[in-house]
Design a protein around this motif. Structure first.
Motif, short mmCIF file in Angstrom:
data_model
loop_
_atom_site.label_atom_id
_atom_site.label_comp_id
_atom_site.label_asym_id
_atom_site.label_seq_id
_atom_site.Cartn_x
_atom_site.Cartn_y
_atom_site.Cartn_z
N ASP A 1 -2.96 -5.44 0.29
CA ASP A 1 -3.80 -6.58 -0.04
C ASP A 1 -3.83 -6.77 -1.55
O ASP A 1 -3.25 -5.94 -2.29
CB ASP A 1 -5.19 -6.42 0.58
N PRO A 2 -4.46 -7.84 -2.05
CA PRO A 2 -4.46 -8.08 -3.49
C PRO A 2 -5.05 -6.95 -4.33
O PRO A 2 -4.76 -6.83 -5.51
CB PRO A 2 -5.28 -9.37 -3.64
N GLY A 3 -5.85 -6.09 -3.71
CA GLY A 3 -6.39 -4.93 -4.42
C GLY A 3 -5.48 -3.72 -4.38
O GLY A 3 -5.78 -2.68 -4.96
N GLY A 4 -4.33 -3.84 -3.67
CA GLY A 4 -3.38 -2.75 -3.59
C GLY A 4 -3.62 -1.77 -2.44
O GLY A 4 -3.03 -0.70 -2.40
N HIS B 1 3.25 -14.70 -11.43
CA HIS B 1 2.21 -13.72 -11.09
C HIS B 1 1.02 -14.43 -10.47
O HIS B 1 0.66 -15.53 -10.89
CB HIS B 1 1.73 -12.96 -12.34
N THR B 2 0.44 -13.79 -9.48
CA THR B 2 -0.80 -14.27 -8.88
C THR B 2 -1.67 -13.07 -8.52
O THR B 2 -1.15 -12.03 -8.09
CB THR B 2 -0.55 -15.15 -7.64
N SER B 3 -2.96 -13.24 -8.66
CA SER B 3 -3.89 -12.19 -8.23
C SER B 3 -4.18 -12.30 -6.73
O SER B 3 -4.92 -11.49 -6.19
CB SER B 3 -5.20 -12.29 -9.03
N ASP B 4 -3.57 -13.28 -6.06
CA ASP B 4 -3.75 -13.46 -4.61
C ASP B 4 -2.78 -12.63 -3.78
O ASP B 4 -2.76 -12.74 -2.55
CB ASP B 4 -3.60 -14.93 -4.23
N ALA B 5 -1.95 -11.82 -4.44
CA ALA B 5 -1.00 -10.93 -3.76
C ALA B 5 -1.09 -9.55 -4.41
O ALA B 5 -1.64 -9.41 -5.50
CB ALA B 5 0.42 -11.48 -3.87
N ALA B 6 -0.54 -8.58 -3.73
CA ALA B 6 -0.56 -7.21 -4.25
C ALA B 6 0.09 -7.16 -5.62
O ALA B 6 1.13 -7.79 -5.85
CB ALA B 6 0.16 -6.28 -3.29
N PRO B 7 -0.49 -6.42 -6.55
CA PRO B 7 0.10 -6.30 -7.88
C PRO B 7 1.36 -5.44 -7.84
O PRO B 7 1.50 -4.58 -6.97
CB PRO B 7 -1.00 -5.62 -8.70
N PRO B 8 2.28 -5.66 -8.79
CA PRO B 8 3.47 -4.81 -8.85
C PRO B 8 3.05 -3.35 -9.06
O PRO B 8 2.11 -3.06 -9.80
CB PRO B 8 4.23 -5.33 -10.06
N ALA B 9 3.78 -2.44 -8.42
CA ALA B 9 3.49 -1.02 -8.54
C ALA B 9 4.40 -0.34 -9.55
O ALA B 9 4.43 0.87 -9.63
CB ALA B 9 3.63 -0.34 -7.18
N GLY B 10 5.13 -1.12 -10.31
CA GLY B 10 6.06 -0.57 -11.28
C GLY B 10 6.51 -1.65 -12.25
O GLY B 10 5.91 -2.74 -12.31
#
Length: 131
Positions: free
Chosen positions: A37-40, A7-16
Motif C-alpha cells: 500500500d502507499p505506506g509500504g 512520483h505519487t504518494s498514492d502508490a508504494a514508495p520505491p524501496a531502492g
C-alpha cells in the motif's frame, strides 16, 4: 528526448534507488510494482487476487500521476513466484484491462521478499492532449 521521473504518494514508495516510473517522450515506463500500500505495507498475505488488485492499483496511480491511464498500457510483464497463482492473477488482470488487452509476458520467478506473490511492470503511452 528528455526523461523525467514520475512520483505519487498514492502508490508504494520505491524501496531502492529507482523511480516509480520514468516518462521518456510519449512513453511511460513503470517500474515493477509490488503488493504494497502507499505506506509500504504488504496487502493480502497469501491472497493472489488481493495482491494483484493492489499492484494494479499502484500502477493506475502512477499512470495518473504521469498523465496517463491503464487504457494506455501497451505492454506488461508479470512476475509470479508460482505459476499455480496464474488463474487468480489473470482473473483480476482481466477485470482491470479492457480489450484490446496489452501485450503481456508472464514469468515464474524464484521468490520475492516478505510473502509477496507477484510483481508487475508496464509500458504505457502518455495521454494525447486534444487542441
Amino acid at each position: 528526448m528528455t526523461r523525467s521521473p514520475v512520483h505519487t504518494s498514492d502508490a508504494a514508495p520505491p524501496a531502492g534507488p529507482y523511480s516509480q516510473a520514468i516518462r521518456a517522450g510519449d512513453m511511460i515506463f513503470v517500474s515493477g510494482q509490488l503488493p504494497l500500500d502507499p505506506g509500504g505495507t504488504l496487502v493480502g498475505l497469501g491472497d493472489i487476487k488481493a495482491q494483484t488488485r493492489r499492484v494494479l492499483d499502484n500502477i493506475a496511480a502512477i499512470l495518473r500521476a504521469a498523465g496517463s491511464s491503464l487504457d494506455q498500457v501497451v505492454k506488461t510483464t508479470v512476475f509470479l513466484t508460482s505459476l499455480d497463482n496464474f488463474s487468480g492473477m489473470n482473473e483480476i488482470y482481466a477485470s482491470v484491462f479492457k480489450s484490446p488487452y496489452p501485450a503481456r509476458s508472464t514469468v515464474e520467478i524464484g521468490r520475492l521478499p516478505g510473502g509477496m506473490l507477484l510483481e508487475i511492470e508496464c509500458i504505457a503511452l502518455a495521454e494525447r492532449k486534444t487542441p
